[in-house]
Structure formats: C-alpha cells, structure tokens
Design a protein around this motif. Structure first.
Motif, PDB file in Angstrom:
ATOM      1  N   GLY A 353       0.551  -4.383 -18.996  1.00  0.00           N
ATOM      2  CA  GLY A 353      -0.117  -3.373 -19.805  1.00  0.00           C
ATOM      3  C   GLY A 353      -1.449  -3.848 -20.344  1.00  0.00           C
ATOM      4  O   GLY A 353      -2.440  -3.108 -20.357  1.00  0.00           O
ATOM      5  N   THR A 354      -1.486  -5.110 -20.813  1.00  0.00           N
ATOM      6  CA  THR A 354      -2.744  -5.665 -21.321  1.00  0.00           C
ATOM      7  C   THR A 354      -3.794  -5.754 -20.220  1.00  0.00           C
ATOM      8  O   THR A 354      -4.963  -5.386 -20.405  1.00  0.00           O
ATOM      9  CB  THR A 354      -2.492  -7.058 -21.922  1.00  0.00           C
ATOM     10  N   ILE A 355      -3.373  -6.263 -19.038  1.00  0.00           N
ATOM     11  CA  ILE A 355      -4.315  -6.379 -17.921  1.00  0.00           C
ATOM     12  C   ILE A 355      -4.824  -5.008 -17.499  1.00  0.00           C
ATOM     13  O   ILE A 355      -6.036  -4.809 -17.312  1.00  0.00           O
ATOM     14  CB  ILE A 355      -3.640  -7.099 -16.740  1.00  0.00           C
ATOM     15  N   VAL A 359      -8.654  -3.674 -17.602  1.00  0.00           N
ATOM     16  CA  VAL A 359      -9.287  -3.144 -16.394  1.00  0.00           C
ATOM     17  C   VAL A 359      -9.763  -1.708 -16.629  1.00  0.00           C
ATOM     18  O   VAL A 359     -10.869  -1.333 -16.227  1.00  0.00           O
ATOM     19  CB  VAL A 359      -8.294  -3.204 -15.212  1.00  0.00           C
ATOM     20  N   CYS A 360      -8.932  -0.924 -17.323  1.00  0.00           N
ATOM     21  CA  CYS A 360      -9.327   0.457 -17.605  1.00  0.00           C
ATOM     22  C   CYS A 360     -10.555   0.514 -18.512  1.00  0.00           C
ATOM     23  O   CYS A 360     -11.470   1.319 -18.302  1.00  0.00           O
ATOM     24  CB  CYS A 360      -8.158   1.202 -18.242  1.00  0.00           C
ATOM     25  N   SER A 361     -10.590  -0.369 -19.533  1.00  0.00           N
ATOM     26  CA  SER A 361     -11.749  -0.385 -20.428  1.00  0.00           C
ATOM     27  C   SER A 361     -13.013  -0.786 -19.679  1.00  0.00           C
ATOM     28  O   SER A 361     -14.084  -0.192 -19.862  1.00  0.00           O
ATOM     29  CB  SER A 361     -11.486  -1.346 -21.586  1.00  0.00           C
ATOM     30  N   LEU A 362     -12.895  -1.839 -18.826  1.00  0.00           N
ATOM     31  CA  LEU A 362     -14.040  -2.274 -18.037  1.00  0.00           C
ATOM     32  C   LEU A 362     -14.504  -1.155 -17.104  1.00  0.00           C
ATOM     33  O   LEU A 362     -15.707  -0.895 -16.973  1.00  0.00           O
ATOM     34  CB  LEU A 362     -13.662  -3.513 -17.229  1.00  0.00           C
ATOM     35  N   TRP A 363     -13.564  -0.509 -16.487  1.00  0.00           N
ATOM     36  CA  TRP A 363     -13.912   0.580 -15.581  1.00  0.00           C
ATOM     37  C   TRP A 363     -14.602   1.719 -16.319  1.00  0.00           C
ATOM     38  O   TRP A 363     -15.603   2.260 -15.856  1.00  0.00           O
ATOM     39  CB  TRP A 363     -12.654   1.071 -14.886  1.00  0.00           C
TER      40      TRP A 363
END
Length: 479
Positions: A353-355, A359-363
């Motif tokens: 979930g953290t990863i 990744v979602c935030s970076l995207w």
C-alpha cells in the motif's frame, strides 16, 4: 402470475378434466388422499393439517407407476415433504431434471411431468409456481433432494430428479443430508422393522424467509419422520439444522409436529405413538446416536454386534479426552498458522500500500507537471496571434484617424471658397426684396400721416361742436 383463489379454481377444474399423468399427477388440495400414491402412507392416510391454498399434492409417477408422493408449496416453490419407501440403493445416479407443467399452466396439452430441457415454450408462465434450474444457477445452492436418489433404484431413482422434490441446500449440507439419511435408513430403521415394506418415510423441509434470487425459499431446517407400521411398531423424528451440517437431533413425532404448522398430524394409528414398541424404538435411537457420533454400525441385531457396540462405546469414552486434546492442539496450531499468515498479509498489505501510494503520488505529480507545461506551450501561439492581431488593428486605427484628419483639413478652404463664391448671388438677389421693403415702409409712413391728420381734424370738429351746443342757445330745429 400470483396464485389466487380464481387460479386455484381453474387449476382444480383442469385437474378434474385430466385425471392422471404418465409421470406425475397433481391432486386437488381438498381430496382425502393422493389417489394412487396413498400406498406411501401408513393406513393409506396422508398427513393432515396442510390446508393452505398454495399447498399442491403431487403423486409422482414414472412409467405409469407411482414412485413417491409430494406436498408442494407454490408460494415457497419448494416441497414441504416427500413420502416414500426404501427400495434398495441404486448402483449409479443419472441427473435428468423434470418439471411439472400443470402447476404453472393447467390448460396446456402436456398432461405429465416432462424433462425441463425438452419443455421448450409449450408451457405458459413456466416457473410462476415452481422452481426451475435457472433459479439455482450461480446461486451457490444445490438442488437438494428430500427423497434421496441413493435410497431408490432404477425408475424410482429417475423419478426423484424432479424440481418438485428439490430444495436449495449448500453443497456440503446436501451431501451430509443424503449421507446421514442413507445411514439412518439402512443401518437404523430397516434392521429394526420386522416388515420392511411397512416402513414409511416422510422427508420434509421447513421454509425460511431467505430466498434464492427472491423466488425459492431456503429451508430453515430439514426433517425425517419414520413409521414402522407393524407389530411392535415404532416411530421417530430427526431434524437437521441448516446452519449446522453435522447436526442430527432425534425427537418424537409429536415433538416434530409441533415444529411444523399448527394442527399437523403426520401419522395415524400405531405410528401416532399411542402404542409403540419402546424396546425397538430405543434400539433405533441407539443406532442413530452412533451414526450421529460418526461410528459405523452393521445391519445385524446379533448379540455380537451389541457387544461390539459396547466395546466401541467404552473405547470411545476412554479415547475422548485424548481426541479432544489432539483436536485442541490441532485447533491451536491452525489458529497460529492463520495468525502468522494474517500478520504477514497485513505487513505485505501495508508495504504494498505504501509503495503503491508513493507511485500514485509520483504519477499524479508528473501528470500535473506535464499538464501545466502543455497548457503553457499551447498558450504561446495563441498569445502571439493575439498580439499580431492587436498590432494590425492598431495600425488600421491610425490609418483611419489620418484619413479623417486629412478630410477635415481639406474641408475648411473648400467651404470658405464656396461661401465666398455664393455671396454675390445672395447679395444681388436680395436688392429687390430690400427695395420692396423700403417702398412698403414709405407707403406705410404716408398712410400713417394721413390717418393721423384726419384723426386730429375730427377731434377738433367734435370739440367745437360740443362747445357750441353747450354755450349757444338752442334755436329752431332748422337753425
């Protein structure tokens, strides 16, 4: 179509016109019996007390022979009970499901039970008053037979695979019900009934408020009532709860009847528990207890079997604490394994979930940046075009102002010259008018002088006349 009183009347009239069916026969609710299927009831008297208008009696026949009897509820779309006798276990099972056309469409030309796959569109309102295979598909429930096929042979077995003999059961419960009923009948009931053909069985279901696809009621519990209508006869009841597939409670027929509809009587005569062979009943209940505890019993009533049962019972009592301890250790081990897997699952879930969150935030950040850059790049040609258009419009405004100023400068001398050229014309044309006005003025002045002189003379005349009349004496009228 709702099963109303009018529908019931039409249904009964159709039954009176078509008295029998080759594979199944629907019988009027108010008849005293099931006609040919009365042979499946002790004393040929069916159970009493099932008097609702949606209770339909069916004599299940196959190859023109009665195989068992069913009381069907068109409201719950499940059988309330099936009455049958033990023949002998079948060697093989072949599922080919049947339906009863007359329940849904009393006016159709199919006067017998038919295979559901062959019925096509020949029955109007098919499934309005009975369950169909489509009601079970994808529901998680099996078509559990009240009259188990494993207690029947050949034609009897084929006749059990009708949807008017099936209730919704979970796969595990359906399997345990058939297993328990098979063991009870073969190991407990048959060996303790002196006349096997006098052993009558009723397998039923109590509907609940839970429905499959909002149509077919799931049973609240399953029950079996057995009657040995012979000298030293006996009767008993068994109940299996739906929420516990391993349950199998024994009780008297009177106690079982109290769990059904008010006023229900399943058996009459010696099976009504007025006169019973208690010794036989106790022997049956002992075998049922052994079956419930998971022990295997034989079909013989010899002393050797009884002694073996006592030895097994004592061995079971001695081994029970160790078995319970082993079960406890196994339970603790299983719970520990489940806890470890659950903990690992939580850890993996948190890490993943953290990863995924990073990744979602970076995207999302990259998408926002690219969106902003794209908007800026798209706005550059628009801004340049707008500046160029503004420059062109400003230049055209300057040209317009210059032309307007030139026009106004040039219009000043042109007007002066035109006015100067027109002065002589206007001056000469004005002389006659001026002379006319001068002449009019002189004439008017002369006329005014004459009028004034006449007025003065008239005044003097009037004054002189007044003086004369005042001071001169009056004479004759001629004077």
């Amino acid at each position: 179509r709702e099963w109303t009183m009018e529908t019931s009347i039409v249904f009964l009239l159709c039954i009176s016109v078509f008295p029998g069916f080759s594979q199944g026969r629907v019988v009027r609710e108010d008849e005293t019996g099931f006609a040919e299927c009365n042979v499946f009831f002790p004393g040929q008297v069916p159970p009493e007390g099932f008097t609702e208008p949606f209770h339909v009696k069916i004599c299940q026949q196959y190859n023109k022979e009665p195989r068992f009897a069913t009381l069907y509820s068109t409201k719950d779309k499940i059988p309330l009970y099936s009455a049958f006798k033990f023949t002998k276990p079948a060697q093989s099972e072949e599922e080919n499901w049947l339906v009863e056309p007359q329940i849904d469409d009393p006016e159709n030309d199919l006067h017998e039970m038919v295979h559901e796959a062959d019925i096509g569109g020949t029955v109007a309102n098919l499934g309005a008053n009975q369950a169909l295979t489509s009601d079970y598909v994808g529901s998680g429930y099996d078509r559990g037979l009240l009259n188990p096929s494993l207690l029947n042979e050949e034609d009897f077995q084929v006749a059990t695979y009708t949807l008017t003999n099936a209730v919704p059961l979970s796969p595990a419960l359906s399997k345990s019900w058939h297993r328990d009923i098979g063991k009870v009948v073969e190991q407990a009931l048959i060996p303790h009934c002196s006349k096997t053909d006098h052993l009558y069985l009723l397998a039923g279901a109590i509907p609940s408020s839970i429905q499959v696809k909002g149509k077919v009621s799931v049973p609240e519990s399953l029950w079996l009532a057995a009657c040995c209508d012979a000298p030293e006869g006996w009767s008993l009841g068994l109940v299996k709860k739906i929420n516990d597939e391993n349950s199998l409670a024994d009780l008297t027929v009177r106690e079982l009847e109290k769990q059904l509809l008010p006023g229900v009587h399943l058996f009459k005569g010696t099976c009504g528990e007025d006169k019973q062979g208690q010794e036989k009943r106790e022997a049956v209940l002992q075998v049922v207890s052994q079956i419930r505890s998971g022990e295997q019993v034989g079909a013989s009533n010899s002393q050797e079997t009884k002694d073996s049962g006592w030895v097994r019972r004592v061995a079971g009592i001695i081994a029970t604490p160790f078995i319970k301890l082993l079960e406890l250790l196994i339970y603790i081990f299983v719970e520990l394994v489940k806890f470890v897997f659950y903990f690992l699952w939580l850890v993996v879930k948190r890490v993943v979930g953290t990863i995924l969150g990073g990744v979602c935030s970076l995207w999302n950040g990259m998408v926002s940046y690219l969106k902003a850059v794209s908007m800026v790049l798209i706005s550059i040609p628009y801004d340049v075009g707008r500046v160029i258009i503004n420059i062109i419009l400003g230049f055209l405004q300057i040209v317009q102002d210059v032309v307007s100023l030139t026009y106004r400068i040039l219009s000043i001398p042109v007007g002066f010259i035109l006015h100067l050229a027109a002065f002589p014309y206007h001056s000469i044309c004005a002389i006659p008018s001026v002379l006319k006005e001068v002449a009019s003025g002189i004439g008017g002045t002369f006329s005014l002088v004459i009028d004034a002189t006449a007025a003065v003379l008239h005044g003097f005349y009037y004054l002189a006349a007044h003086i004369v009349r005042r001071f001169v004496p009056k004479g004759s009228s001629d004077d």
